[in-house]
Design a protein around this motif. Structure first.
Motif, PDB file in Angstrom:
ATOM      1  N   ARG A  40       0.835  -1.203   0.000  1.00  0.00           N
ATOM      2  CA  ARG A  40       0.000   0.000   0.000  1.00  0.00           C
ATOM      3  C   ARG A  40       0.869   1.253   0.000  1.00  0.00           C
ATOM      4  N   LEU A  41       1.908   1.269   0.823  1.00  0.00           N
ATOM      5  CA  LEU A  41       2.807   2.417   0.859  1.00  0.00           C
ATOM      6  C   LEU A  41       3.554   2.582  -0.464  1.00  0.00           C
ATOM      7  N   SER A  42       3.771   1.492  -1.169  1.00  0.00           N
ATOM      8  CA  SER A  42       4.478   1.557  -2.441  1.00  0.00           C
ATOM      9  C   SER A  42       3.656   2.238  -3.527  1.00  0.00           C
ATOM     10  N   HIS A  43       2.335   2.204  -3.399  1.00  0.00           N
ATOM     11  CA  HIS A  43       1.492   2.668  -4.489  1.00  0.00           C
ATOM     12  C   HIS A  43       0.705   3.941  -4.196  1.00  0.00           C
ATOM     13  N   VAL A  44       0.416   4.235  -2.945  1.00  0.00           N
ATOM     14  CA  VAL A  44      -0.374   5.433  -2.665  1.00  0.00           C
ATOM     15  C   VAL A  44       0.454   6.674  -2.970  1.00  0.00           C
ATOM     16  N   ARG A  45      -0.127   7.601  -3.711  1.00  0.00           N
ATOM     17  CA  ARG A  45       0.589   8.804  -4.146  1.00  0.00           C
ATOM     18  C   ARG A  45       0.001  10.082  -3.572  1.00  0.00           C
ATOM     19  N   ARG A  98      10.216   4.620  -2.540  1.00  0.00           N
ATOM     20  CA  ARG A  98       9.462   5.862  -2.278  1.00  0.00           C
ATOM     21  C   ARG A  98      10.306   6.932  -1.596  1.00  0.00           C
ATOM     22  N   PHE A  99      11.567   6.625  -1.315  1.00  0.00           N
ATOM     23  CA  PHE A  99      12.434   7.568  -0.603  1.00  0.00           C
ATOM     24  C   PHE A  99      12.482   8.912  -1.312  1.00  0.00           C
ATOM     25  N   LEU A 143       7.738  14.439  18.859  1.00  0.00           N
ATOM     26  CA  LEU A 143       7.459  14.794  17.472  1.00  0.00           C
ATOM     27  C   LEU A 143       7.167  13.525  16.682  1.00  0.00           C
ATOM     28  N   HIS A 144       5.948  13.405  16.204  1.00  0.00           N
ATOM     29  CA  HIS A 144       5.489  12.175  15.559  1.00  0.00           C
ATOM     30  C   HIS A 144       6.123  11.985  14.182  1.00  0.00           C
ATOM     31  N   GLY A 145       6.180  10.718  13.768  1.00  0.00           N
ATOM     32  CA  GLY A 145       6.671  10.386  12.447  1.00  0.00           C
ATOM     33  C   GLY A 145       5.550  10.311  11.431  1.00  0.00           C
ATOM     34  N   GLY A 146       5.954   9.989  10.192  1.00  0.00           N
ATOM     35  CA  GLY A 146       4.999   9.896   9.098  1.00  0.00           C
ATOM     36  C   GLY A 146       5.551  10.444   7.801  1.00  0.00           C
ATOM     37  N   GLY A 147       6.877  10.460   7.673  1.00  0.00           N
ATOM     38  CA  GLY A 147       7.494  10.902   6.437  1.00  0.00           C
ATOM     39  C   GLY A 147       7.293  12.368   6.119  1.00  0.00           C
TER      40      GLY A 147
END
Length: 313
Positions: free
Chosen positions: A19-24, A207-208, A83-87
């Protein structure tokens, strides 16, 4: 490695990583993360989450919204700024509130988690400016720097150490800095980005570049506001770092450890051989998550006891 962790890794590889690979769309990714947090992430009984805001004393200082998170008795003169993560594009205090309630219960400290601005609507350095403003707001409330623990995971860990560099330069470091797999090199110089591309159970290495592009804006990728791996840390406080050996951001943590030691920091590094990125958020599901949070809480209690052994307030 526990059987539960093995099962979690399998589920993440089958469901979350594709899912992370494809969601834009960042908005769609935010909804996914929020939905997962509501359905999956657990909090201890009697957790308390109170919306609030902090503001520094300087004229024109912005008000930073966030969540005050606690569970059980807490020391009144000490606080964790988390401080939360999430890219830098997803996540919120709400997505992390279960894990942070557990950290509060284990450490005996209240947590303030700021709802900092996200990219791409607000590219760098907006998130860092909000983190600085949240720190200033806690100081304005009467929390002395040496009674504040600064912490964060993933992108939030990057923010935490970018802020730490500023605080060290100003001579006002926190009592302790904690990074849970902090993302501290947006230039992508760590060998694990390629070496662990097939091993990481959660993060797709492909996705980096997308995330960096959304957050970096016009800043060079080795700018210390983006990549605190390249920052200076004069007279740093003690630091605790936790990371999995199988994740693509492993070398961000290992190189940060070396960088901090170059500046004389007392660094405690805790590693796990095969766990997903920020596995601590799965507290209540896998024993490794609780072990890690207990390790962080023990370090917090130890450090604060050294600073003020007779102060229980």
């Amino acid at each position: 490695m526990s059987r539960r962790l093995t099962a979690l890794n399998t589920l993440l590889r089958l469901i979350a990583r594709p899912r992370l690979s494809h969601v834009r769309d960042p908005q769609e990714a935010r909804r996914d993360f929020a939905r997962t947090a509501r359905l999956v992430f657990r909090a201890p009984p009697y957790s308390l989450w109170l919306p609030g805001a902090v503001r520094g004393e300087a004229e024109g200082a912005p008000e930073i919204p966030g969540l005050w998170i606690s569970c059980g008795p807490v020391r009144q003169r000490h606080v964790i700024l988390y401080l939360h993560g999430g890219g830098y594009t997803t996540g919120s205090p709400d997505t992390h509130r279960g894990m942070l309630a557990r950290l509060s219960k284990l450490s005996g400290l209240r947590v303030f988690a700021p709802d900092y601005r996200l990219a791409p609507e607000h590219p760098a350095p907006a998130a860092l400016e909000d983190a600085q403003a949240a720190w200033d707001g806690l100081v304005a409330l009467g929390y002395e720097p040496e009674r504040i623990v600064l912490a964060g995971d993933s992108a939030g860990g990057g923010l935490a150490f970018a802020l730490l560099a500023r605080l060290c330069a100003a001579g006002t470091p926190p009592a302790l800095a904690i990074g849970l797999a902090p993302w501290v090199d947006l230039a992508g110089g760590g060998a694990s980005l390629a070496e662990n591309a097939g091993r990481d159970a959660l993060l797709p290495a492909a996705r980096f570049e997308d995330l960096v592009r959304l957050y970096a804006g016009t800043l060079p990728r080795n700018d210390v506001r983006l990549s605190p791996l390249y920052a200076d840390f004069p007279d740093p406080p003690p630091v605790l770092l936790q990371v999995s050996e199988s994740e693509i951001l492993r070398d961000d943590t290992l190189r940060l450890e070396a960088r901090l030691r170059d500046f004389g920091a007392e660094v405690t590094l805790q590693t796990w051989p095969d766990a997903p990125h920020v596995f601590q958020i799965f507290d209540g599901w896998v024993p490794e998550a609780r072990d890690a949070l207990e390790g962080a809480a023990a370090e917090i209690r130890r450090r604060l006891a050294e600073i003020a052994p007779a102060d229980q307030g």
